[in-house]
Write an enzyme that holds these catalytic residues in place. Sequence first.
Site, PDB file in Angstrom:
ATOM      1  N   LYS A  97     -79.580 -59.300  66.095  1.00  0.00           N
ATOM      2  CA  LYS A  97     -78.372 -59.440  66.684  1.00  0.00           C
ATOM      3  C   LYS A  97     -78.348 -59.054  68.067  1.00  0.00           C
ATOM      4  O   LYS A  97     -77.638 -59.833  69.159  1.00  0.00           O
ATOM      5  CB  LYS A  97     -77.650 -58.199  66.206  1.00  0.00           C
ATOM      6  CG  LYS A  97     -77.136 -58.455  64.685  1.00  0.00           C
ATOM      7  CD  LYS A  97     -76.237 -57.373  64.275  1.00  0.00           C
ATOM      8  CE  LYS A  97     -77.082 -56.180  63.821  1.00  0.00           C
ATOM      9  NZ  LYS A  97     -76.481 -54.892  64.213  1.00  0.00           N
TER      10      LYS A  97
ATOM     11  N   ARG B 297     -69.047 -52.451  59.270  1.00  0.00           N
ATOM     12  CA  ARG B 297     -70.441 -52.173  58.513  1.00  0.00           C
ATOM     13  C   ARG B 297     -69.761 -51.702  57.241  1.00  0.00           C
ATOM     14  O   ARG B 297     -70.840 -51.574  56.249  1.00  0.00           O
ATOM     15  CB  ARG B 297     -70.936 -50.919  59.123  1.00  0.00           C
ATOM     16  CG  ARG B 297     -72.318 -51.615  59.802  1.00  0.00           C
ATOM     17  CD  ARG B 297     -72.875 -50.358  60.738  1.00  0.00           C
ATOM     18  NE  ARG B 297     -74.581 -50.622  60.902  1.00  0.00           N
ATOM     19  CZ  ARG B 297     -75.034 -51.027  61.837  1.00  0.00           C
ATOM     20  NH1 ARG B 297     -73.907 -51.264  62.961  1.00  0.00           N
ATOM     21  NH2 ARG B 297     -76.283 -51.094  62.225  1.00  0.00           N
TER      22      ARG B 297
ATOM     23  N   ARG C 110     -90.540 -52.851  67.560  1.00  0.00           N
ATOM     24  CA  ARG C 110     -89.390 -52.922  68.625  1.00  0.00           C
ATOM     25  C   ARG C 110     -89.587 -51.742  69.758  1.00  0.00           C
ATOM     26  O   ARG C 110     -89.752 -50.541  69.195  1.00  0.00           O
ATOM     27  CB  ARG C 110     -88.097 -52.934  68.036  1.00  0.00           C
ATOM     28  CG  ARG C 110     -86.859 -52.713  68.835  1.00  0.00           C
ATOM     29  CD  ARG C 110     -85.577 -52.969  68.396  1.00  0.00           C
ATOM     30  NE  ARG C 110     -85.146 -52.299  67.342  1.00  0.00           N
ATOM     31  CZ  ARG C 110     -83.939 -52.460  66.720  1.00  0.00           C
ATOM     32  NH1 ARG C 110     -83.347 -53.471  66.926  1.00  0.00           N
ATOM     33  NH2 ARG C 110     -83.392 -51.821  65.822  1.00  0.00           N
TER      34      ARG C 110
ATOM     35  N   ARG D 152     -86.999 -46.803  69.631  1.00  0.00           N
ATOM     36  CA  ARG D 152     -85.570 -46.253  69.101  1.00  0.00           C
ATOM     37  C   ARG D 152     -85.968 -45.227  68.257  1.00  0.00           C
ATOM     38  O   ARG D 152     -86.672 -45.328  67.369  1.00  0.00           O
ATOM     39  CB  ARG D 152     -84.707 -47.268  68.669  1.00  0.00           C
ATOM     40  CG  ARG D 152     -83.594 -47.582  69.322  1.00  0.00           C
ATOM     41  CD  ARG D 152     -82.960 -48.954  68.973  1.00  0.00           C
ATOM     42  NE  ARG D 152     -82.330 -48.649  67.601  1.00  0.00           N
ATOM     43  CZ  ARG D 152     -81.362 -49.335  67.039  1.00  0.00           C
ATOM     44  NH1 ARG D 152     -80.909 -50.335  67.824  1.00  0.00           N
ATOM     45  NH2 ARG D 152     -80.684 -49.108  66.122  1.00  0.00           N
TER      46      ARG D 152
ATOM     47  N   ARG E   2     -81.576 -46.990  56.422  1.00  0.00           N
ATOM     48  CA  ARG E   2     -80.706 -47.969  57.012  1.00  0.00           C
ATOM     49  C   ARG E   2     -80.469 -49.200  56.273  1.00  0.00           C
ATOM     50  O   ARG E   2     -79.503 -49.929  55.892  1.00  0.00           O
ATOM     51  CB  ARG E   2     -81.207 -48.444  58.566  1.00  0.00           C
ATOM     52  CG  ARG E   2     -80.968 -47.062  59.192  1.00  0.00           C
ATOM     53  CD  ARG E   2     -81.772 -47.560  60.423  1.00  0.00           C
ATOM     54  NE  ARG E   2     -81.694 -48.482  61.328  1.00  0.00           N
ATOM     55  CZ  ARG E   2     -82.208 -48.927  62.282  1.00  0.00           C
ATOM     56  NH1 ARG E   2     -83.645 -48.634  62.312  1.00  0.00           N
ATOM     57  NH2 ARG E   2     -81.802 -49.982  62.967  1.00  0.00           N
TER      58      ARG E   2
HETATM   59  P1  AMP Z   1     -77.371 -50.723  65.403  1.00  0.00           P
HETATM   60  O1  AMP Z   1     -77.747 -50.499  66.748  1.00  0.00           O
HETATM   61  O2  AMP Z   1     -76.230 -51.567  65.251  1.00  0.00           O
HETATM   62  O3  AMP Z   1     -78.666 -50.728  64.613  1.00  0.00           O
HETATM   63  O4  AMP Z   1     -76.835 -49.121  64.974  1.00  0.00           O
HETATM   64  C1  AMP Z   1     -77.497 -48.045  65.014  1.00  0.00           C
HETATM   65  C2  AMP Z   1     -76.841 -46.914  64.063  1.00  0.00           C
HETATM   66  O5  AMP Z   1     -75.532 -46.611  64.571  1.00  0.00           O
HETATM   67  C3  AMP Z   1     -76.547 -47.058  62.585  1.00  0.00           C
HETATM   68  O6  AMP Z   1     -77.612 -47.101  61.698  1.00  0.00           O
HETATM   69  C4  AMP Z   1     -75.515 -46.325  62.335  1.00  0.00           C
HETATM   70  O7  AMP Z   1     -75.940 -44.914  62.092  1.00  0.00           O
HETATM   71  C5  AMP Z   1     -74.691 -46.465  63.583  1.00  0.00           C
HETATM   72  N1  AMP Z   1     -73.697 -47.474  63.647  1.00  0.00           N
HETATM   73  C6  AMP Z   1     -73.441 -48.595  64.362  1.00  0.00           C
HETATM   74  N2  AMP Z   1     -72.337 -49.144  64.199  1.00  0.00           N
HETATM   75  C7  AMP Z   1     -71.719 -48.437  63.209  1.00  0.00           C
HETATM   76  C8  AMP Z   1     -70.495 -48.651  62.527  1.00  0.00           C
HETATM   77  N3  AMP Z   1     -69.598 -49.806  62.654  1.00  0.00           N
HETATM   78  N4  AMP Z   1     -70.238 -47.766  61.500  1.00  0.00           N
HETATM   79  C9  AMP Z   1     -70.816 -46.792  61.522  1.00  0.00           C
HETATM   80  N5  AMP Z   1     -72.065 -46.256  61.776  1.00  0.00           N
HETATM   81  C10 AMP Z   1     -72.566 -47.228  63.051  1.00  0.00           C
END
Ligand code: AMP
Length: 220
Positions: A13, A87, A126, A161, A172
């Site tokens: 993404k 989400r 990554r 990360r 996840r």
């Molecule tokens: P991402 O960078 O999109 O992979 O998000 C990293 C982490 O942030 C996720 O594994 C969740 O713990 C948290 N996170 C990101 N977006 C959301 C969301 N919309 N709702 C809840 N947790 C989120």
Amino acid sequence: MNIIFIAPPAAGKGTLSDKLVTKYGYRHLSTGDLLRAEIKKENDLGKKIEEIISRGELVSDDIITELLKNELTNISNEKFILDGYPRNIAQAETLKGIFNELNIENYVTIYLDLEEELAMKRALGRVICGGCGASYNTYFENFMPKNEGICDKCGSELKHRSDDTEETFKVRFSTYVEKTSPVLDYYKNLGKLEVIDANVESDEVFKIVEQILEDGNVDN
Ligand code: AMP
């Protein structure tokens, strides 16, 4: 047209969003980035968020919705990409309310369909630049940095990360299957869903996204 990306972790993404920002001037709203910015503030909220993210679980709807609403309210008429929200079904319902309030009607939801094994490889390989945020992957030749551990663009150090470990990735991914995948039917029923096979190179996926935007006609 505004874009909502829905995808399992490490589906690309962020990479696609960067390309859309560069080529079409989109505003990239990543809820993961918003949360990581809160963590950097090193306050109580940031610490709480860090614990949840490092377990691979979802941050509470209240926290994330508040952060996102502020961003959406401040972007006025710019076209945007929503990366990482909604989400779960509750967030999809909340987003519907926010879109109504802000008169946002023109959007498409794009699902990047990716197999778990490949998603895990992408996550574990990554590395991200601490300086400019550029992303690389040590498992894929086309995405490796020229010099190990150093950003090609700005020369800063590349880091993994903290949630890109095998253990956290598994949580996840299962959180995604359980909580996020039902959102796909939600948008399908609204006639707002496009599905892309993301098990291929990101350039190919990008071309399909461009085609979707060009057609501008979402109804499947
Ligand atoms: P991402 O960078 O999109 O992979 O998000 C990293 C982490 O942030 C996720 O594994 C969740 O713990 C948290 N996170 C990101 N977006 C959301 C969301 N919309 N709702 C809840 N947790 C989120």
